[in-house]
Write an enzyme that holds these catalytic residues in place. Structure first.
Site, mmCIF file in Angstrom:
data_model
loop_
_atom_site.group_PDB
_atom_site.id
_atom_site.type_symbol
_atom_site.label_atom_id
_atom_site.label_comp_id
_atom_site.label_asym_id
_atom_site.label_seq_id
_atom_site.Cartn_x
_atom_site.Cartn_y
_atom_site.Cartn_z
ATOM 1 N N SER A 1 -0.584 -0.001 -11.390
ATOM 2 C CA SER A 1 -1.353 -0.685 -10.341
ATOM 3 C C SER A 1 -0.426 -0.840 -9.141
ATOM 4 C CB SER A 1 -1.871 -2.035 -10.836
ATOM 5 O OG SER A 1 -0.832 -2.960 -10.980
ATOM 6 N N HIS B 1 -3.843 -2.128 -17.180
ATOM 7 C CA HIS B 1 -2.860 -1.991 -18.253
ATOM 8 C C HIS B 1 -3.472 -2.008 -19.643
ATOM 9 C CE1 HIS B 1 0.493 -3.650 -15.418
ATOM 10 N NE2 HIS B 1 0.079 -2.442 -15.085
ATOM 11 N N GLN C 1 -4.897 -8.824 -14.589
ATOM 12 C CA GLN C 1 -4.028 -7.859 -15.269
ATOM 13 C C GLN C 1 -3.043 -8.474 -16.265
ATOM 14 O OE1 GLN C 1 -2.219 -4.486 -12.821
ATOM 15 N NE2 GLN C 1 -0.442 -5.791 -13.099
ATOM 16 N N GLU C 2 -2.491 -9.650 -15.906
ATOM 17 C CA GLU C 2 -1.417 -10.195 -16.745
ATOM 18 C C GLU C 2 -1.566 -11.692 -16.955
ATOM 19 O OE1 GLU C 2 2.341 -9.036 -15.035
ATOM 20 O OE2 GLU C 2 1.595 -7.017 -14.637
ATOM 21 N N GLU D 1 2.234 -3.214 -21.368
ATOM 22 C CA GLU D 1 3.422 -4.069 -21.292
ATOM 23 C C GLU D 1 3.642 -4.861 -22.577
ATOM 24 O OE1 GLU D 1 3.324 -6.240 -17.578
ATOM 25 O OE2 GLU D 1 3.628 -4.408 -16.433
ATOM 26 N N ASP E 1 -0.826 -12.667 -13.169
ATOM 27 C CA ASP E 1 -0.782 -11.617 -12.152
ATOM 28 C C ASP E 1 -2.184 -11.040 -12.075
ATOM 29 O OD1 ASP E 1 -0.444 -9.574 -10.415
ATOM 30 O OD2 ASP E 1 0.962 -8.410 -11.649
ATOM 31 N N GLU F 1 0.068 -14.452 -9.019
ATOM 32 C CA GLU F 1 0.549 -13.289 -8.259
ATOM 33 C C GLU F 1 -0.653 -12.475 -7.766
ATOM 34 O OE1 GLU F 1 3.283 -11.162 -10.771
ATOM 35 O OE2 GLU F 1 2.909 -9.261 -9.761
ATOM 36 N N ASP G 1 3.101 -9.404 -4.634
ATOM 37 C CA ASP G 1 3.653 -8.192 -5.262
ATOM 38 C C ASP G 1 3.119 -6.990 -4.488
ATOM 39 O OD1 ASP G 1 4.546 -6.140 -6.845
ATOM 40 O OD2 ASP G 1 3.149 -6.477 -8.473
ATOM 41 N N LYS H 1 10.769 -5.354 -7.226
ATOM 42 C CA LYS H 1 10.774 -4.127 -8.038
ATOM 43 C C LYS H 1 11.588 -3.075 -7.288
ATOM 44 C CE LYS H 1 6.141 -4.832 -9.994
ATOM 45 N NZ LYS H 1 4.701 -4.631 -9.701
ATOM 46 N N HIS I 1 9.935 -5.606 -14.104
ATOM 47 C CA HIS I 1 9.775 -4.245 -14.635
ATOM 48 C C HIS I 1 8.534 -3.614 -14.010
ATOM 49 C CE1 HIS I 1 6.711 -5.695 -17.903
ATOM 50 N NE2 HIS I 1 6.539 -6.310 -16.767
ATOM 51 N N ARG I 2 8.207 -2.374 -14.433
ATOM 52 C CA ARG I 2 6.936 -1.744 -14.119
ATOM 53 C C ARG I 2 6.190 -1.527 -15.433
ATOM 54 N NH1 ARG I 2 6.416 -0.425 -8.566
ATOM 55 N NH2 ARG I 2 4.248 -0.695 -9.236
ATOM 56 N N SER I 3 4.925 -1.183 -15.320
ATOM 57 C CA SER I 3 4.181 -0.947 -16.568
ATOM 58 C C SER I 3 4.669 0.330 -17.266
ATOM 59 C CB SER I 3 2.683 -0.895 -16.293
ATOM 60 O OG SER I 3 2.395 0.004 -15.249
ATOM 61 N N LYS J 1 10.214 -10.838 -15.051
ATOM 62 C CA LYS J 1 8.995 -10.387 -15.718
ATOM 63 C C LYS J 1 9.364 -9.104 -16.430
ATOM 64 C CE LYS J 1 5.008 -9.678 -13.739
ATOM 65 N NZ LYS J 1 3.982 -9.309 -12.719
#
Ligand code: PGA
Ligand code: ZN
Length: 421
Positions: free
Chosen positions: A48, A161, A169-170, A213, A250, A293, A320, A345, A373-375, A396
């Site tokens: 994303s 994700h 998403q999170e 993740e 997020d 986020e 982000d 990131k 991190h990234r996914s 994260k």
């Protein structure tokens, strides 16, 4: 020391195509200094991604890996980048990064590819620290960098994700009532395990499949269902929500925003901006949420500001996709009053120096920086060192599951051990 410094001249730079945690090709760079210091780093990849991120180069013209290969980026590492870097001193990482920025010459790293630049910049600081015989975080932050980050652990995955219908998403937990990192990690793992049982009992065995993740991807439709599951699992693990453990979201709202209608598709409804802001306010009244986020789409600085004014710092509003670790966008967000903090990131911008500048700016304004991190990840542990070296206080890096996530937690445990009491 003077002798070691000389030894840190770059002698060798090599790119290699490897795989990330989604099975996509990724750029790995190895740098070796004259003194034999070795640095190896792998660029991560987002799913994303923000529209204003620096761009990676993929071999879209090739059949191999369905156009996802990174041979062109690797070629850039092995030719122009290698030629320009050999002979430079890796310890002068800001100079090395300047060289990369200059060689690329574009505002978004599109010539060399941000995947090539990121892996090179990270491999360089690792080669430098290895030559000097220092842990990477000490190389970055000196011996006073002793703050381990609070993990913001993504234990329910939705959005892009996961294969479920959660728009957000999170869904993360943050243990705040721990004496040290290893305690915080233990608390979070205990909640993760309780959540697994809770989901299995309530939704069946399929509910504990995990997303990109490492968080569970249960067949939920509504935001409140996921938040209730977090609160219940925190209690089942013997902790008090709001006191021992907080929640962070997020939303990655660009992904559920329809620019044509100007509406957000969430919880099986279509909400306008004002309705979405009201929705967030109600969630914050019901749940112990530390931060949200990307609550609105990536262009809506004003909307972020409105929500932030309404919430008055509780919870914090984090950029982000809005800010993409880009100093100009971060400055704009600060000037507008849109954010309380940013996600950091490396591959949104490309070099460690640019990341360092953003962190300094944000911290200087009294806002928070969360290294992320990234996914799409790998066995690379750089972000654990960036979080401690730059003393961000937050990280994260996913659930305590899937090797590419646990490898960062394990590195943080090693750093804690290295630092001692
Ligand atoms: P991405 O998502 O790595 O897939 O872009 C992570 C995030 O939005 O924080
Ligand atoms: Zn995000």
């Amino acid at each position: 020391m003077a002798y070691l410094f000389e030894e840190a001249k770059i002698a060798y730079v090599k790119g290699l195509q490897v795989l990330d945690s989604r099975g996509d090709p990724a750029v790995e760079v190895t740098i070796v200094t004259e003194g034999g210091g070795i640095g190896k780093a792998i660029a991560p990849a987002g799913a994303s991604k923000g529209k204003y991120e620096a761009v990676e180069i993929r071999d879209t013209n090739l059949k191999a890996y369905k156009g996802r290969g990174v041979y062109t980026a690797i070629r850039n590492v092995n030719t122009v980048i290698s030629n320009a870097l050999i002979g430079l001193n890796a310890v002068n990482y800001r100079y090395v990064d300047c060289k990369l920025i200059e060689l690329d010459g574009t505002p978004n790293k599109s010539k060399l590819g941000v995947n090539a630049v990121t892996a090179t910049s990270l491999a360089n600081i690792k080669a430098a620290s290895d030559t000097l015989g220092l842990p990477l975080f000490v190389f970055l932050g000196g011996f006073t960098a002793r703050t381990l980050p609070v993990p913001m652990m993504n234990i329910i995955n939705g959005g892009l994700h996961a294969g479920n219908e959660l728009s957000i998403q999170e869904f993360m937990i943050m243990p705040i009532n721990a004496d040290k990192f290893s305690e915080a990690l233990r608390m979070a793992v205990e909640v993760y395990k309780e959540l697994k049982n809770y989901l299995k009992n309530k939704y069946g065995a399929l509910a504990v499949n995990v997303g990109d993740e490492g968080g569970f991807a249960p067949p939920m439709k509504e935001t409140a269902e996921a938040l209730d599951a977090l609160v219940e699992s925190i209690k089942l693990a013997g902790y008090e929500p709001g006191k021992d453990i907080l929640i962070a979201l997020d939303c990655a709202a660009t992904q559920f925003y329809d620019s044509k209608s100007g509406k957000y598709r969430i919880d099986c409804k279509e909400l306008g901006k004002d309705e979405l802001i009201k929705f967030y306010k109600e969630l914050c009244e019901r749940y112990p949420i530390f931060s949200i986020e990307d609550p609105l789409h990536e262009e809506d600085f004003e909307g972020f500001k409105e929500l932030r004014s309404l919430l008055k710092g509780k919870p914090k509003i984090i950029g982000d996709d809005l800010t993409v670790t880009n100093i100009e966008r971060v400055k704009k967000a600060i000037d507008v009053g849109a954010i309380d903090g940013v996600i950091i990131k490396v591959n949104q911008v490309g070099t460690v120096s640019e990341v360092e500048d953003v962190i300094k700016l944000v911290r200087g304004e009294g806002l928070i920086a969360i290294v992320s991190h990234r996914s799409g990840e790998s066995e690379d542990v750089s972000i654990a060192h960036l979080a401690v070296g730059f003393s961000t206080g937050f990280i994260k890096t996913g659930a305590p599951a899937r090797g590419e996530r646990t490898v960062k937690y394990n590195e943080l445990l090693r750093i804690e051990d290295w630092l001692g009491e």
